[in-house]
Design a protein around this motif. Structure first.
Motif, PDB file in Angstrom:
ATOM      1  N   LYS A 185      12.422   2.468   1.386  1.00 60.19           N
ATOM      2  CA  LYS A 185      13.314   3.069   0.390  1.00 60.19           C
ATOM      3  C   LYS A 185      12.524   3.660  -0.774  1.00 60.19           C
ATOM      4  CE  LYS A 185      17.273   0.171   1.595  1.00 60.19           C
ATOM      5  NZ  LYS A 185      18.175  -0.938   1.180  1.00 60.19           N
ATOM      6  N   GLU A 186      11.511   2.939  -1.228  1.00 60.85           N
ATOM      7  CA  GLU A 186      10.661   3.455  -2.306  1.00 60.85           C
ATOM      8  C   GLU A 186       9.907   4.700  -1.848  1.00 60.85           C
ATOM      9  OE1 GLU A 186       6.723   2.027  -4.860  1.00 60.85           O
ATOM     10  OE2 GLU A 186       7.892   0.554  -3.739  1.00 60.85           O
ATOM     11  N   HIS A 187       9.416   4.645  -0.619  1.00 58.30           N
ATOM     12  CA  HIS A 187       8.669   5.745  -0.016  1.00 58.30           C
ATOM     13  C   HIS A 187       9.545   6.997   0.080  1.00 58.30           C
ATOM     14  CE1 HIS A 187       5.603   7.300   2.884  1.00 58.30           C
ATOM     15  NE2 HIS A 187       6.644   7.847   3.487  1.00 58.30           N
ATOM     16  N   ALA A 188      10.762   6.840   0.599  1.00 55.24           N
ATOM     17  CA  ALA A 188      11.677   7.974   0.746  1.00 55.24           C
ATOM     18  C   ALA A 188      12.093   8.527  -0.613  1.00 55.24           C
ATOM     19  CB  ALA A 188      12.901   7.552   1.549  1.00 55.24           C
ATOM     20  N   ALA A 189      12.348   7.640  -1.566  1.00 53.60           N
ATOM     21  CA  ALA A 189      12.768   8.071  -2.902  1.00 53.60           C
ATOM     22  C   ALA A 189      11.677   8.872  -3.603  1.00 53.60           C
ATOM     23  CB  ALA A 189      13.151   6.856  -3.740  1.00 53.60           C
ATOM     24  N   ALA A 190      10.420   8.606  -3.238  1.00 58.34           N
ATOM     25  CA  ALA A 190       9.295   9.323  -3.838  1.00 58.34           C
ATOM     26  C   ALA A 190       9.047  10.668  -3.163  1.00 58.34           C
ATOM     27  CB  ALA A 190       8.037   8.459  -3.767  1.00 58.34           C
ATOM     28  N   GLY A 191       9.865  11.005  -2.160  1.00 63.57           N
ATOM     29  CA  GLY A 191       9.732  12.295  -1.497  1.00 63.57           C
ATOM     30  C   GLY A 191       8.646  12.345  -0.451  1.00 63.57           C
ATOM     31  N   ARG A 192       8.285  11.174   0.084  1.00 67.28           N
ATOM     32  CA  ARG A 192       7.268  11.147   1.134  1.00 67.28           C
ATOM     33  C   ARG A 192       7.940  11.055   2.507  1.00 67.28           C
ATOM     34  NH1 ARG A 192       4.473   8.281  -3.029  1.00 67.28           N
ATOM     35  NH2 ARG A 192       5.266   6.262  -2.338  1.00 67.28           N
ATOM     36  N   ALA A 193       7.210  11.459   3.538  1.00 65.66           N
ATOM     37  CA  ALA A 193       7.784  11.599   4.879  1.00 65.66           C
ATOM     38  C   ALA A 193       7.948  10.250   5.571  1.00 65.66           C
ATOM     39  CB  ALA A 193       6.901  12.511   5.726  1.00 65.66           C
ATOM     40  N   TYR A 194       8.999  10.160   6.370  1.00 64.16           N
ATOM     41  CA  TYR A 194       9.240   8.959   7.165  1.00 64.16           C
ATOM     42  C   TYR A 194       9.979   9.363   8.433  1.00 64.16           C
ATOM     43  CZ  TYR A 194      13.939   9.145   5.041  1.00 64.16           C
ATOM     44  OH  TYR A 194      15.188   9.535   4.626  1.00 64.16           O
ATOM     45  N   GLY A 195       9.980   8.463   9.419  1.00 64.58           N
ATOM     46  CA  GLY A 195      10.620   8.822  10.675  1.00 64.58           C
ATOM     47  C   GLY A 195      10.876   7.622  11.555  1.00 64.58           C
TER      48      GLY A 195
ATOM     49  N   GLN B 146       0.827  -1.204   0.000  1.00 60.47           N
ATOM     50  CA  GLN B 146       0.000   0.000   0.000  1.00 60.47           C
ATOM     51  C   GLN B 146       0.867   1.262   0.000  1.00 60.47           C
ATOM     52  OE1 GLN B 146      -3.042  -0.200   3.124  1.00 60.47           O
ATOM     53  NE2 GLN B 146      -2.803  -2.429   3.199  1.00 60.47           N
ATOM     54  N   GLN B 147       0.231   2.393  -0.245  1.00 61.24           N
ATOM     55  CA  GLN B 147       0.945   3.670  -0.236  1.00 61.24           C
ATOM     56  C   GLN B 147       0.529   4.481   0.978  1.00 61.24           C
ATOM     57  OE1 GLN B 147       1.628   5.826  -4.000  1.00 61.24           O
ATOM     58  NE2 GLN B 147       0.733   7.618  -3.011  1.00 61.24           N
ATOM     59  N   PHE B 148       1.515   5.128   1.605  1.00 60.89           N
ATOM     60  CA  PHE B 148       1.275   5.908   2.816  1.00 60.89           C
ATOM     61  C   PHE B 148       1.886   7.297   2.665  1.00 60.89           C
ATOM     62  CE2 PHE B 148       1.204   1.459   3.987  1.00 60.89           C
ATOM     63  CZ  PHE B 148       0.075   1.371   4.790  1.00 60.89           C
ATOM     64  N   ASP B 149       1.345   8.241   3.436  1.00 56.49           N
ATOM     65  CA  ASP B 149       1.915   9.588   3.468  1.00 56.49           C
ATOM     66  C   ASP B 149       3.080   9.677   4.443  1.00 56.49           C
ATOM     67  OD1 ASP B 149      -0.046  11.009   1.709  1.00 56.49           O
ATOM     68  OD2 ASP B 149      -1.439  10.330   3.260  1.00 56.49           O
ATOM     69  N   LEU B 150       3.080   8.795   5.443  1.00 53.03           N
ATOM     70  CA  LEU B 150       4.115   8.814   6.472  1.00 53.03           C
ATOM     71  C   LEU B 150       4.328   7.398   6.984  1.00 53.03           C
ATOM     72  CD1 LEU B 150       5.921  10.246   8.676  1.00 53.03           C
ATOM     73  CD2 LEU B 150       3.818  10.482  10.035  1.00 53.03           C
ATOM     74  N   ILE B 151       5.585   7.024   7.173  1.00 51.60           N
ATOM     75  CA  ILE B 151       5.930   5.758   7.818  1.00 51.60           C
ATOM     76  C   ILE B 151       6.772   6.087   9.044  1.00 51.60           C
ATOM     77  CG2 ILE B 151       7.114   3.540   7.619  1.00 51.60           C
ATOM     78  CD1 ILE B 151       6.646   3.659   4.602  1.00 51.60           C
ATOM     79  N   VAL B 152       6.358   5.584  10.210  1.00 46.44           N
ATOM     80  CA  VAL B 152       7.089   5.816  11.457  1.00 46.44           C
ATOM     81  C   VAL B 152       7.513   4.472  12.036  1.00 46.44           C
ATOM     82  CG1 VAL B 152       6.972   6.672  13.823  1.00 46.44           C
ATOM     83  CG2 VAL B 152       5.861   7.953  11.987  1.00 46.44           C
ATOM     84  N   VAL B 153       8.805   4.320  12.292  1.00 46.95           N
ATOM     85  CA  VAL B 153       9.323   3.086  12.879  1.00 46.95           C
ATOM     86  C   VAL B 153       9.633   3.334  14.355  1.00 46.95           C
ATOM     87  CG1 VAL B 153      11.026   1.243  12.711  1.00 46.95           C
ATOM     88  CG2 VAL B 153      10.378   2.531  10.654  1.00 46.95           C
ATOM     89  N   PRO B 154       8.870   2.732  15.271  1.00 43.88           N
ATOM     90  CA  PRO B 154       9.180   2.874  16.697  1.00 43.88           C
ATOM     91  C   PRO B 154      10.440   2.088  17.047  1.00 43.88           C
ATOM     92  CG  PRO B 154       6.928   2.078  16.325  1.00 43.88           C
ATOM     93  CD  PRO B 154       7.679   1.917  15.052  1.00 43.88           C
ATOM     94  N   GLY B 155      11.064   2.466  18.157  1.00 40.68           N
ATOM     95  CA  GLY B 155      12.248   1.753  18.602  1.00 40.68           C
ATOM     96  C   GLY B 155      11.900   0.567  19.477  1.00 40.68           C
ATOM     97  N   GLY B 156      12.868   0.167  20.280  1.00 41.19           N
ATOM     98  CA  GLY B 156      12.683  -0.996  21.151  1.00 41.19           C
ATOM     99  C   GLY B 156      13.535  -2.157  20.697  1.00 41.19           C
ATOM    100  N   MET B 157      14.285  -2.694  21.622  1.00 42.55           N
ATOM    101  CA  MET B 157      15.143  -3.834  21.312  1.00 42.55           C
ATOM    102  C   MET B 157      14.567  -5.088  21.977  1.00 42.55           C
ATOM    103  SD  MET B 157      17.554  -2.545  19.464  1.00 42.55           S
ATOM    104  CE  MET B 157      19.078  -3.483  19.571  1.00 42.55           C
ATOM    105  N   PRO B 158      14.647  -6.246  21.323  1.00 41.25           N
ATOM    106  CA  PRO B 158      15.388  -6.500  20.086  1.00 41.25           C
ATOM    107  C   PRO B 158      14.568  -6.315  18.819  1.00 41.25           C
ATOM    108  CG  PRO B 158      14.605  -8.566  20.966  1.00 41.25           C
ATOM    109  CD  PRO B 158      14.132  -7.495  21.915  1.00 41.25           C
ATOM    110  N   GLY B 159      13.314  -5.857  18.947  1.00 33.82           N
ATOM    111  CA  GLY B 159      12.423  -5.816  17.792  1.00 33.82           C
ATOM    112  C   GLY B 159      12.978  -5.126  16.574  1.00 33.82           C
ATOM    113  N   VAL B 160      13.532  -3.915  16.750  1.00 24.48           N
ATOM    114  CA  VAL B 160      13.971  -3.171  15.572  1.00 24.48           C
ATOM    115  C   VAL B 160      15.208  -3.783  14.931  1.00 24.48           C
ATOM    116  CG1 VAL B 160      12.959  -0.992  16.287  1.00 24.48           C
ATOM    117  CG2 VAL B 160      15.280  -1.517  16.966  1.00 24.48           C
TER     118      VAL B 160
END
Length: 339
Positions: free
Chosen positions: A248-258, A219-233
């Protein structure tokens, strides 16, 4: 309250014969009112309190549950401003984030949740344990949010923002739940996608995802946020081929991520998602990391990062502001009492 599903460890009925050192009642409506109307829970808490046990409640729960049961008579207590007038005359209402009066601890509302929880740790273990926990979490007691912005750009978003939050076993639950809560309060369409069918977060909270990661990856999103926490990440999310391809595709398309906390260093950086002169912040500040920036929350172009669990609410409000504007962020912050 805002659609985050967690799995309880037990039913109230299962707890009837158990003994506890602390009983805590969360707020939220209608949740707090439902707690107050639960006869089985009232019996458990009443027995606990009359036996000298430590009781606590936050937000709407002090008036709608503890006071309703007569367990705050003669006690100083605080609550969410919208519910303070629900206190009976026998309760001395106090305008404060957290109030400790004898064996009762009460909290004002969502923005005071961290301070409230640490007050409970203090009651159970002492100040030394509070300091041990609060420092790595980057806890800040002052309300209000701010973020450092470098290379400002307009984040792409048409209509209701669609946000993906990938989670895995070991994800930091506060970074997941706070971010989802704040974004959904702002009316964003948030999809929590799990790398496993059953997600047990870092401190044992079981979170029910909205979708499996492999299904969300198409799917396509406007924002992707990756939470932290070990060992999950590190052991799961960073190695998920479909997630990294999507990011990578999302960032290359100029959409927000964090990313929050460890996810910056464990997920984004190793996969080239913090490139060139981009700046970020993470829970493990290192002088030898060229991208490292010392602020609690940093937005550099389409990238947003924050330091640790204690910055999650600030981070979430920052991305709301970037997606929907300052007024939308302020409206949510006011509802959270984070102003």
């Amino acid at each position: 309250m805002y659609g985050v599903t967690v799995v309880a460890d037990a039913s109230v009925a299962d707890c009837a014969d158990a003994s506890y050192d602390l009983v805590v009642l969360p707020g939220g409506v209608p949740g707090a009112d439902n707690l107050g109307g639960c006869a089985a829970l009232e019996g458990i808490v009443r027995r606990h309190a009359l036996g000298g046990g430590l009781c606590a409640a936050i937000c709407a729960a002090p008036p709608l549950a503890l006071a309703r049961w007569g367990l705050l008579d003669g006690v100083k207590a605080t609550a969410h401003p919208e519910f303070v007038d629900k206190f009976p005359a026998e309760v001395a209402g106090v305008d404060a984030n957290v109030v400790v009066d004898g064996r009762v601890v009460t909290g004002r509302g969502p923005a005071a949740a961290m301070e409230f929880a640490l007050a409970l740790v203090d009651q159970l273990y002492g100040k030394g344990k509070v300091d041990e926990i609060a420092k790595p979490m980057m806890v800040r007691y002052e309300p209000g949010y701010a973020f450092e912005e470098l290379n400002p750009v307009q984040w792409r978003c048409s209509g209701t923002p669609r946000v993906l939050i990938p989670v895995a076993n070991g994800s930091e639950e506060m970074e997941v739940l706070v971010t989802v809560d704040v974004l959904r309060r702002a009316k964003a369409d948030v999809v929590v996608a799990s790398a496993e069918e059953v997600v047990v977060a870092r401190h044992g909270t079981r979170i029910v995802a909205d979708a499996l990661l492999q299904d969300a990856a198409g799917q396509q999103f406007d924002l992707i946020v990756v939470p932290g926490g070990m060992p999950g990440v590190k052991t799961t999310l960073a190695d998920k081929v479909e997630l990294m391809a999507l990011l990578k595709e999302h960032a290359a398309a100029g959409r927000a991520y964090g990313a929050i906390g460890a996810a910056t260093a464990q997920v984004l950086e190793p996969h080239g998602l913090i490139g060139g002169s981009m700046k970020a912040t993470t829970c493990a500040s290192r002088a030898d990391r060229p991208s490292e920036c010392g602020s609690r929350v940093v937005v550099d172009g389409n990238l947003a990062t924050s330091g640790s669990t204690g910055t999650a609410m600030e981070f979430a409000l920052a991305v709301v502001e970037k997606l929907l504007g300052p007024e939308a962020a302020r409206e949510v912050a006011e509802a959270l009492l984070f102003v």
